[in-house]
Design an enzyme around this catalytic site. Structure first.
Site, PDB file in Angstrom:
ATOM      1  N   ASP A 106      -9.444  -3.320  16.219  1.00 33.76           N
ATOM      2  CA  ASP A 106     -10.574  -4.258  16.178  1.00 33.76           C
ATOM      3  C   ASP A 106     -11.325  -4.091  14.857  1.00 33.76           C
ATOM      4  OD1 ASP A 106     -12.381  -6.188  16.944  1.00 33.76           O
ATOM      5  OD2 ASP A 106     -13.047  -5.177  18.761  1.00 33.76           O
ATOM      6  N   GLY A 107     -12.096  -5.107  14.511  1.00 27.93           N
ATOM      7  CA  GLY A 107     -12.935  -5.069  13.323  1.00 27.93           C
ATOM      8  C   GLY A 107     -14.265  -4.395  13.620  1.00 27.93           C
ATOM      9  N   ALA A 108     -15.140  -4.363  12.612  1.00 27.47           N
ATOM     10  CA  ALA A 108     -16.477  -3.793  12.809  1.00 27.47           C
ATOM     11  C   ALA A 108     -17.413  -4.417  11.779  1.00 27.47           C
ATOM     12  CB  ALA A 108     -16.449  -2.284  12.634  1.00 27.47           C
ATOM     13  N   GLY A 120     -20.240  -6.694  17.137  1.00 31.45           N
ATOM     14  CA  GLY A 120     -20.893  -7.779  17.871  1.00 31.45           C
ATOM     15  C   GLY A 120     -21.359  -8.909  16.984  1.00 31.45           C
ATOM     16  N   GLU A 128     -15.176  -6.347  23.751  1.00 36.56           N
ATOM     17  CA  GLU A 128     -14.648  -5.408  22.751  1.00 36.56           C
ATOM     18  C   GLU A 128     -14.867  -3.971  23.204  1.00 36.56           C
ATOM     19  OE1 GLU A 128     -15.188  -8.074  18.709  1.00 36.56           O
ATOM     20  OE2 GLU A 128     -16.785  -6.716  19.288  1.00 36.56           O
TER      21      GLU A 128
HETATM   22  O1  LIG Z   1     -17.554  -7.214  16.410  1.00 38.85           O
HETATM   23  C1  LIG Z   1     -16.988  -8.223  16.087  1.00 38.85           C
HETATM   24  C2  LIG Z   1     -17.106  -9.492  16.841  1.00 38.85           C
HETATM   25  O2  LIG Z   1     -18.020  -9.364  17.887  1.00 38.85           O
HETATM   26  C3  LIG Z   1     -16.085  -8.226  14.909  1.00 38.85           C
HETATM   27  O3  LIG Z   1     -15.073  -7.309  15.105  1.00 38.85           O
HETATM   28  C4  LIG Z   1     -16.906  -7.881  13.705  1.00 38.85           C
HETATM   29  O4  LIG Z   1     -17.931  -8.859  13.572  1.00 38.85           O
HETATM   30  C5  LIG Z   1     -16.071  -7.822  12.445  1.00 38.85           C
HETATM   31  O5  LIG Z   1     -15.619  -9.086  12.104  1.00 38.85           O
HETATM   32  P1  LIG Z   1     -14.846  -9.384  10.740  1.00 38.85           P
HETATM   33  O6  LIG Z   1     -13.493  -8.757  10.869  1.00 38.85           O
HETATM   34  O7  LIG Z   1     -14.814 -10.877  10.687  1.00 38.85           O
HETATM   35  O8  LIG Z   1     -15.632  -8.796   9.615  1.00 38.85           O
END
Ligand SMILES: O=C(CO)[C@H](O)[C@H](O)COP(=O)(O)O
Length: 257
Positions: A106-108, A120, A128
């Site tokens: 997952d991203g952050a 979030g 998530e």
């Molecule tokens: O928590 C998240 C969604 O709720 C995403 O993982 C976070 O915003 C990162 O997104 P990106 O990869 O577009 O930078």
């Protein structure tokens, strides 16, 4: 069938930021996925995880891995994630059937040196967290902007996302400010795409609570979680095992707990 493209041969994307997201995601998959061991895969949300799903789709097209990857069950963290799984030809599953996940990506929004996270930004934090805390291994994929200079809140200035039951949002706003000392709390709005608040995949609202720089994210998470009406916070504590930060020059920094 076609072999997985080698990372070194990838053509540049239009935007170097996209290159940095892609390299982080591809490296994270290549270095952590064990196709013979992992069966249940968590797929997060956001713009970086797009490349995780894309890489898994490439594994599916490679005859060396296809027999394994075609049997993977992928568990989504929301609507976008569900579509990513389907668009890349992967099998969709649900967490009710698979409460133990082998590995999740997952991203952050911000990652500190201890791999505590703010998440979030895309309003998917509840699912998530459900997926990441159900995973034996949780890997973060991010571009270089997400690495905290010190405390959480140094880079991500929009505040800690907090998912709340709609009827409790005024009460939670009040408590975040008056009991927990938030400087500002806003109800996240749909902007030009929707008049009124963002409604999550779970039919809740998101509050963004500005606590400035957060010296003790674990305690803040526990305090917010104790408020009546709070479903979940975007502080992900003691959960991530590794973070892959893609850089604009094509390098990747890997931080391990
Ligand atoms: O928590 C998240 C969604 O709720 C995403 O993982 C976070 O915003 C990162 O997104 P990106 O990869 O577009 O930078």
């Amino acid at each position: 069938m076609s072999p997985i493209p080698a990372i070194k041969d990838l053509p540049h994307l239009d935007d170097p930021l996209e290159d940095s997201k892609r390299i982080a995601a591809y490296r994270a998959v290549d270095e952590n996925l064990d196709v013979e061991v992992h069966k249940i895969i968590g797929i997060g949300s956001g713009s970086t995880v797009i490349y995780v799903a894309e890489r898994l789709g490439q594994y599916l097209q490679d005859e060396r891995f296809s027999q394994f990857v075609s049997k993977f069950i992928c568990i989504p963290t929301g609507f976008q994630s569900r579509n990513l799984i389907l668009e890349n030809g992967l099998q969709l599953g649900c967490i009710e059937q698979h409460p133990v996940i082998d590995i999740a990506f997952d991203g952050a929004d911000e990652v500190d040196v201890n791999l505590q996270l703010i998440k979030g930004g895309g309003a998917c934090l509840f699912q998530e967290k459900l997926v990441s805390t159900s995973s034996k291994v949780f890997i973060v994929v991010a571009d270089y902007r997400k690495k905290s200079s010190q405390y959480l809140g140094s880079n991500w200035k929009k505040g800690v996302p907090v998912e709340v039951v709609p009827s409790a949002y005024v009460r939670v706003c009040h408590d975040l400010k008056n009991l927990l000392g938030a400087k500002q709390v806003v109800v996240r709005q749909g902007g030009s795409a929707k008049a009124g608040p963002v409604v999550t995949d779970n039919n809740n609202f998101i509050l963004d609570a500005d606590f400035g720089e957060i010296q003790d994210p674990k305690m803040l998470h526990e305090n917010i979680k104790s408020l009546v009406g709070v479903v979940e916070t975007g502080l992900f504590i003691d959960n991530a095992e590794k973070a892959y930060f893609g850089n604009a020059d094509g390098s990747v920094e890997v931080v391990t707990n």
